[in-house]
Design a protein around this motif. Structure first.
Motif, PDB file in Angstrom:
ATOM      1  N   TRP A 120     -26.961  -1.887  12.040  1.00 54.86           N
ATOM      2  CA  TRP A 120     -26.836  -0.944  13.154  1.00 54.86           C
ATOM      3  C   TRP A 120     -25.963  -1.008  13.992  1.00 54.86           C
ATOM      4  O   TRP A 120     -25.293   0.116  14.361  1.00 54.86           O
ATOM      5  CB  TRP A 120     -28.236  -1.478  13.965  1.00 54.86           C
TER       6      TRP A 120
ATOM      7  N   GLN B 208     -23.487   2.217  14.858  1.00 52.64           N
ATOM      8  CA  GLN B 208     -23.074   2.515  16.253  1.00 52.64           C
ATOM      9  C   GLN B 208     -21.728   2.827  16.264  1.00 52.64           C
ATOM     10  O   GLN B 208     -21.079   3.632  16.959  1.00 52.64           O
ATOM     11  CB  GLN B 208     -23.978   1.718  17.201  1.00 52.64           C
TER      12      GLN B 208
ATOM     13  N   LEU C 160     -20.241   5.567  14.523  1.00 55.05           N
ATOM     14  CA  LEU C 160     -20.604   6.877  15.433  1.00 55.05           C
ATOM     15  C   LEU C 160     -19.781   6.998  16.439  1.00 55.05           C
ATOM     16  O   LEU C 160     -19.020   8.092  16.824  1.00 55.05           O
ATOM     17  CB  LEU C 160     -21.964   6.669  15.815  1.00 55.05           C
ATOM     18  N   PHE C 161     -19.314   5.850  17.160  1.00 57.16           N
ATOM     19  CA  PHE C 161     -18.490   5.979  18.390  1.00 57.16           C
ATOM     20  C   PHE C 161     -17.036   6.431  17.949  1.00 57.16           C
ATOM     21  O   PHE C 161     -16.486   7.322  18.490  1.00 57.16           O
ATOM     22  CB  PHE C 161     -18.509   4.491  19.137  1.00 57.16           C
TER      23      PHE C 161
ATOM     24  N   LEU D 277     -16.905   9.969  17.075  1.00 53.82           N
ATOM     25  CA  LEU D 277     -16.877  11.056  18.282  1.00 53.82           C
ATOM     26  C   LEU D 277     -15.481  11.024  18.854  1.00 53.82           C
ATOM     27  O   LEU D 277     -15.074  11.887  19.414  1.00 53.82           O
ATOM     28  CB  LEU D 277     -18.126  10.331  19.261  1.00 53.82           C
TER      29      LEU D 277
ATOM     30  N   GLU E 132      -6.875  19.993  29.707  1.00 55.82           N
ATOM     31  CA  GLU E 132      -8.141  20.040  30.207  1.00 55.82           C
ATOM     32  C   GLU E 132      -9.109  18.846  29.740  1.00 55.82           C
ATOM     33  O   GLU E 132      -9.638  18.216  30.679  1.00 55.82           O
ATOM     34  CB  GLU E 132      -9.144  21.218  29.973  1.00 55.82           C
ATOM     35  N   LEU E 133      -9.229  18.800  28.469  1.00 61.72           N
ATOM     36  CA  LEU E 133      -9.995  17.400  27.921  1.00 61.72           C
ATOM     37  C   LEU E 133      -9.304  16.380  27.942  1.00 61.72           C
ATOM     38  O   LEU E 133     -10.079  15.162  27.977  1.00 61.72           O
ATOM     39  CB  LEU E 133     -10.594  18.058  26.532  1.00 61.72           C
TER      40      LEU E 133
ATOM     41  N   SER F 137      -6.710  15.193  33.578  1.00 56.90           N
ATOM     42  CA  SER F 137      -8.019  14.543  33.277  1.00 56.90           C
ATOM     43  C   SER F 137      -7.941  13.138  32.945  1.00 56.90           C
ATOM     44  O   SER F 137      -9.093  12.712  32.972  1.00 56.90           O
ATOM     45  CB  SER F 137      -8.440  15.461  31.928  1.00 56.90           C
TER      46      SER F 137
ATOM     47  N   ILE G 177     -11.067  10.682  33.710  1.00 58.93           N
ATOM     48  CA  ILE G 177     -11.928  10.192  32.611  1.00 58.93           C
ATOM     49  C   ILE G 177     -11.591   8.518  32.866  1.00 58.93           C
ATOM     50  O   ILE G 177     -12.808   7.766  32.656  1.00 58.93           O
ATOM     51  CB  ILE G 177     -11.635  10.860  31.312  1.00 58.93           C
TER      52      ILE G 177
ATOM     53  N   ALA H 114     -13.514   6.719  35.582  1.00 54.71           N
ATOM     54  CA  ALA H 114     -14.999   7.078  35.501  1.00 54.71           C
ATOM     55  C   ALA H 114     -15.505   5.866  34.451  1.00 54.71           C
ATOM     56  O   ALA H 114     -16.305   5.353  34.662  1.00 54.71           O
ATOM     57  CB  ALA H 114     -15.322   8.431  35.017  1.00 54.71           C
ATOM     58  N   LEU H 115     -14.433   5.876  33.443  1.00 54.57           N
ATOM     59  CA  LEU H 115     -14.791   4.642  32.416  1.00 54.57           C
ATOM     60  C   LEU H 115     -14.671   3.498  32.911  1.00 54.57           C
ATOM     61  O   LEU H 115     -15.699   2.513  32.642  1.00 54.57           O
ATOM     62  CB  LEU H 115     -13.789   4.692  31.165  1.00 54.57           C
TER      63      LEU H 115
ATOM     64  N   ALA I 254     -17.924   2.920  34.706  1.00 53.83           N
ATOM     65  CA  ALA I 254     -18.909   2.929  33.843  1.00 53.83           C
ATOM     66  C   ALA I 254     -18.877   1.051  33.401  1.00 53.83           C
ATOM     67  O   ALA I 254     -19.941   0.595  33.437  1.00 53.83           O
ATOM     68  CB  ALA I 254     -18.967   3.699  32.575  1.00 53.83           C
TER      69      ALA I 254
END
Lengths: 255, 273
Positions: free
Chosen positions: B27, B31, B34-35, B38, B55-56, B237, B241, B244-245, B248
């Motif tokens: 698992w 995961q 997957l990360f 992305l 922008e991104l 950006s 980002i 924000a990270l 988080a």
């Protein structure tokens, strides 16, 4: 008998307290004890509110905010329910994506609005996207949990009667999701409103958040108070409406 | 009856995956993959179009930004946000406890304050941020005051509902057995309050961090929210980002610590309650 008297007495006392507070505020401002620059005056606030009501500013800006919040909320609910159901129905998906959703829940979603302005500019679209972003993860987690808590017998019976995955979704999970949406509406709508107002703080030209920031920029505390009162009234109205809708839609449920 | 019991038993039996039992380590591996997938998709999408790159932003740029911050002056900003959130959290919680202590003394007082509390609770706290900025200026104090108000209301409402939920039978029995107010306070109210505080601490911590960031975003001169605002105005950006990270990460760290503390401190609770 005494209960009604007590209630009447309480309500009178509460109204008197509010009136006394307002009068004390005004008196302190008038006598100069409180700086009207820092605290604003209740009369100026009242004038500002009346002005906004009469020239339509209030209606226009309030409807902008409500529109942004409502659109964002609807989109967020739809996306969140679909994704949440997919995640909830598949144990593979839910185990795989669990840490991702935990991450997004801890992410400062409300404060992430500046990113969307970089993508979409200072437009209504950016604000709506921000609202969607804020609530979608709430809805996903909550829908996933709801799916797991659906009565297993209901699922089993549907399968017994020959229902496949699609029938299950249509007959069991979709109606259940409506119930979750309704029960969590007060919460999610409040969040949507928060997100819309916050987004209007930065680079907006309309909306109640914009009015608040306008007052702040003009160093006009009375204007800020007036805007805050508008926000409060709006929030309370929305909440009361939701409670009404909720009790109407669940009126068939045993209490 | 029998059929239902058999059915329930059948449903409870663990379902076997078609390919046999996968190991537990699979698992986290899945995961992580997957990360990574992305992140790679993000990178590819971003560099495919020069506008999107700006922008991104790309994972590479964000990583570079984070490295720059964390090796130089970024820590100052991180500390500002954390200290603002912490100060606001502590003061807000203390005030809420005080208010609860005052309110529990009189049922009449509680009834009197009830509608005011409902209204005050309905205020979107976010909307008050400009007010605090007007009062305290573009300064940490505005952030602290903002967080104080946010935490006060959240903790207050939580404690209020918690107090109301104390088993009234417990209270009646204690009183019948001659318990004094002081005893009740010590043995019933305070443990209840502590349990509720701990239970709501996760949310409160996340909320106070968010409040600090929002206050700094709107008008701050330092802190993670300020960095986000800076990134926004300079069109970078990666800064938005990245900041924000970090928030988080701090939030997840804080909630993780609280979870661990909760497991330790509430181990006595067990499943009795």
């Amino acid at each position: 008998m005494t209960r009604t008297v007590e209630r009447a007495g309480l309500i009178t006392a509460q109204l008197l307290a509010v009136a006394a507070l307002l009068m004390a505020w005004q008196a302190l401002i008038a006598s100069g004890t409180l700086n009207s620059f820092s605290f604003g005056s209740s009369l100026a606030t009242w004038d500002r509110l009346r002005q906004w009501l009469s020239d339509g500013t209030l209606l226009a800006n309030a409807s902008t905010t409500v529109f942004e919040a409502a659109t964002g909320w609807t989109i967020g609910i739809v996306i969140g329910t679909v994704v949440g159901m997919a995640v909830g129905l598949s144990s593979l998906l839910s185990r795989l994506t669990a840490p991702f959703f935990a991450f997004w829940t801890g992410f400062p979603r409300l404060a992430f609005f500046p990113f969307f302005t970089l993508l979409f500019g200072f437009t209504v679209g950016a604000r709506i996207v921000s609202v969607v972003f804020v609530i979608v993860f709430l809805v996903i987690t909550q829908t996933a949990v709801g799916v797991r808590e659906v009565d297993r017998l209901l699922v089993a019976n549907t399968r017994f009667l020959g229902g496949g995955r699609l029938d299950l979704v249509r007959e069991v999970y979709l109606p259940a999701s409506v119930a979750w949406i309704i029960s969590s509406a007060r919460f999610t709508v409040a969040f949507a409103l928060h997100a819309a107002i916050l987004a209007e703080f930065i680079g907006a030209t309309r909306g109640i958040g914009y009015l608040t920031v306008l007052g702040q920029g003009q160093l006009n505390v009375s204007m800020v108070w007036a805007a805050v009162i508008c926000v409060v009234v709006l929030a309370v109205l929305v909440d009361l409406t939701l409670v009404r809708i909720q009790s109407y839609l669940t009126r068939w449920m045993p209490r | 009856m029998q059929a239902q019991a058999t059915l329930r038993a059948a449903l409870r039996r663990p379902r076997r995956l078609k390919s046999g039992r996968p190991s537990r380590a699979l698992w986290p591996l899945a995961q992580a993959s997957l990360f990574l997938l992305l992140v790679v998709v993000w990178q590819l999408v971003a560099i495919s179009n020069p506008i999107l790159t700006i922008e991104l932003s790309t994972p590479v740029k964000v990583a570079e930004q984070l490295r720059d911050w964390l090796s130089l002056d970024g820590w100052g900003h991180v500390w500002t946000t954390i200290s603002t959130a912490l100060a606001g959290l502590v003061v807000g919680t203390a005030l809420a406890c005080l208010a609860i202590a005052v309110l529990t003394s009189s049922r009449l007082l509680r009834a009197f304050m009830a509608p005011f509390i409902v209204v005050l609770n309905a205020i979107p706290r976010i909307a008050l941020a400009p007010l605090f900025i007007l009062w305290f200026g573009i300064d940490e104090r505005a952030g602290v005051a903002f967080v104080v108000v946010i935490t006060f209301f959240v903790v207050f409402v939580n404690l209020f509902t918690g107090i109301e939920q104390i088993e009234p039978l417990l209270l009646m029995n204690a009183r019948t057995l001659g318990a004094s107010r002081l005893w009740l306070l010590r043995e019933v109210y305070i443990p209840s309050v502590l349990v509720w505080l701990l239970a709501s601490l996760r949310n409160t911590v996340a909320l106070s961090l968010l409040g600090a960031v929002v206050a700094e975003l709107i008008a701050g001169s330092s802190g993670l929210g300020y960095l986000m605002g800076q990134g926004s105005s300079s069109g970078d950006s990666a800064e938005v980002i990245g900041a924000a990270l970090i928030v988080a990460a701090v939030t997840l760290l804080a909630t993780g610590l609280i979870d661990a503390a909760e497991r330790r401190l509430l181990a006595w609770k067990g499943t009795a309650r």
